[in-house]
Design a protein around this motif. Structure first.
Motif, short mmCIF file in Angstrom:
data_model
loop_
_atom_site.label_atom_id
_atom_site.label_comp_id
_atom_site.label_asym_id
_atom_site.label_seq_id
_atom_site.Cartn_x
_atom_site.Cartn_y
_atom_site.Cartn_z
N ALA A 1 -67.58 -32.17 40.71
CA ALA A 1 -67.20 -30.35 41.31
C ALA A 1 -68.82 -30.56 42.26
O ALA A 1 -68.58 -29.36 42.92
CB ALA A 1 -67.91 -29.98 40.21
N THR A 2 -69.68 -31.68 42.58
CA THR A 2 -70.13 -31.04 43.51
C THR A 2 -69.98 -31.74 44.99
O THR A 2 -70.56 -31.82 46.05
CB THR A 2 -71.57 -31.72 43.22
N SER A 3 -68.98 -32.70 45.24
CA SER A 3 -68.49 -33.61 46.06
C SER A 3 -66.65 -33.57 46.31
O SER A 3 -66.16 -33.13 47.70
CB SER A 3 -68.59 -34.88 45.57
N ARG B 1 -66.19 -24.20 38.83
CA ARG B 1 -66.58 -22.40 38.75
C ARG B 1 -65.46 -21.51 37.57
O ARG B 1 -66.09 -20.96 36.90
CB ARG B 1 -66.43 -22.15 40.27
N GLN C 1 -64.92 -28.52 42.59
CA GLN C 1 -66.35 -27.27 42.16
C GLN C 1 -64.79 -25.67 41.89
O GLN C 1 -66.20 -25.34 40.99
CB GLN C 1 -66.63 -26.93 43.59
N GLU C 2 -64.16 -26.19 42.38
CA GLU C 2 -63.05 -24.31 41.83
C GLU C 2 -62.70 -24.70 40.59
O GLU C 2 -63.47 -23.11 40.14
CB GLU C 2 -62.30 -24.35 43.07
#
Length: 209
Positions: free
Chosen positions: A119-121, A130, A126-127
């Motif tokens: 999620a951080t890369s 989120r 990530q979406e």
């Protein structure tokens, strides 16, 4: 004769779906943990689950949707709510204890770490992360403290402590936080989480939403 045959086919599909869904989710959880979001393919997940790739799309729609569904196996909003509604300690402590258990349980620790790293890369991951947090976790947590936009903001502020603690302790492994006993971490982090969830709005400086 055509009508009964059609009915039988529909009934067979409904009976098969739950089994296929569980197998696909188990495979996805394992693949995301081992390969990360970007390298995991729907075809590989389907092969592990012994289903056709089209079944994966039929059940989940997309890789991002499957990622969200697999996340729910790790961070179950219903479990967080049950913990917050418990009767041992204050609400922040109960939430912190349950959250840290996710990171320290052998069954979920590696998967959680891989999913957060994804999620951080990766933009798609990530979406997906989120939207999972917004639509499931924050909605569930804010519901316990009354619901509404201010409650969602409180839940998000509490999440900054929880996610930040996880990043430093379990992902980046920064000492001394990474080497402290879990009970010490719970004792130090819980008051801030409780404050965000329960303190007077004026004390926190919350805006009218």
């Amino acid at each position: 004769m055509a009508s009964p045959a059609k009915t039988t086919k529909r009934r067979g599909r409904r009976q098969g779906e739950p089994v296929s869904r569980e197998a696909v989710l188990a495979s996805a959880k394992k693949r995301f943990a081992e390969d990360g979001y970007e390298k995991t393919t729907l075809r590989a997940i389907a092969e592990d689950a012994h289903v056709d790739p089209s079944m994966v799309l039929y059940l989940f729609g997309s890789k991002a949707d499957l990622f969200r569904a697999a996340l729910r196996l790790i961070i179950d909003p219903d479990v967080l709510v049950a913990a917050m509604n418990g009767d041992e300690g204050d609400i922040g402590r109960r939430l912190v204890v349950q959250y840290l258990q996710i990171w320290e349980s052998p069954e979920t620790a590696n998967t959680m770490a891989a999913m957060l790293q994804s999620a951080t890369s990766n933009g798609d991951a990530q979406e997906a992360f989120r939207s999972f947090m917004r639509e499931y976790v924050l909605t569930a947590v804010s519901g316990v403290i009354g619901g509404g936009e201010q409650a969602r903001l409180r839940a998000m502020l509490a999440a900054t402590n929880l996610v930040g603690t996880a990043l430093l302790r379990y992902i980046m492994k920064v000492p001394p936080l990474a080497t402290l006993p879990t009970d010490d971490v719970v004792r130090m982090v819980s008051p801030a989480v409780t404050r965000y969830l329960t303190a007077d709005a004026d004390e926190l400086g919350l805006p009218d939403l």
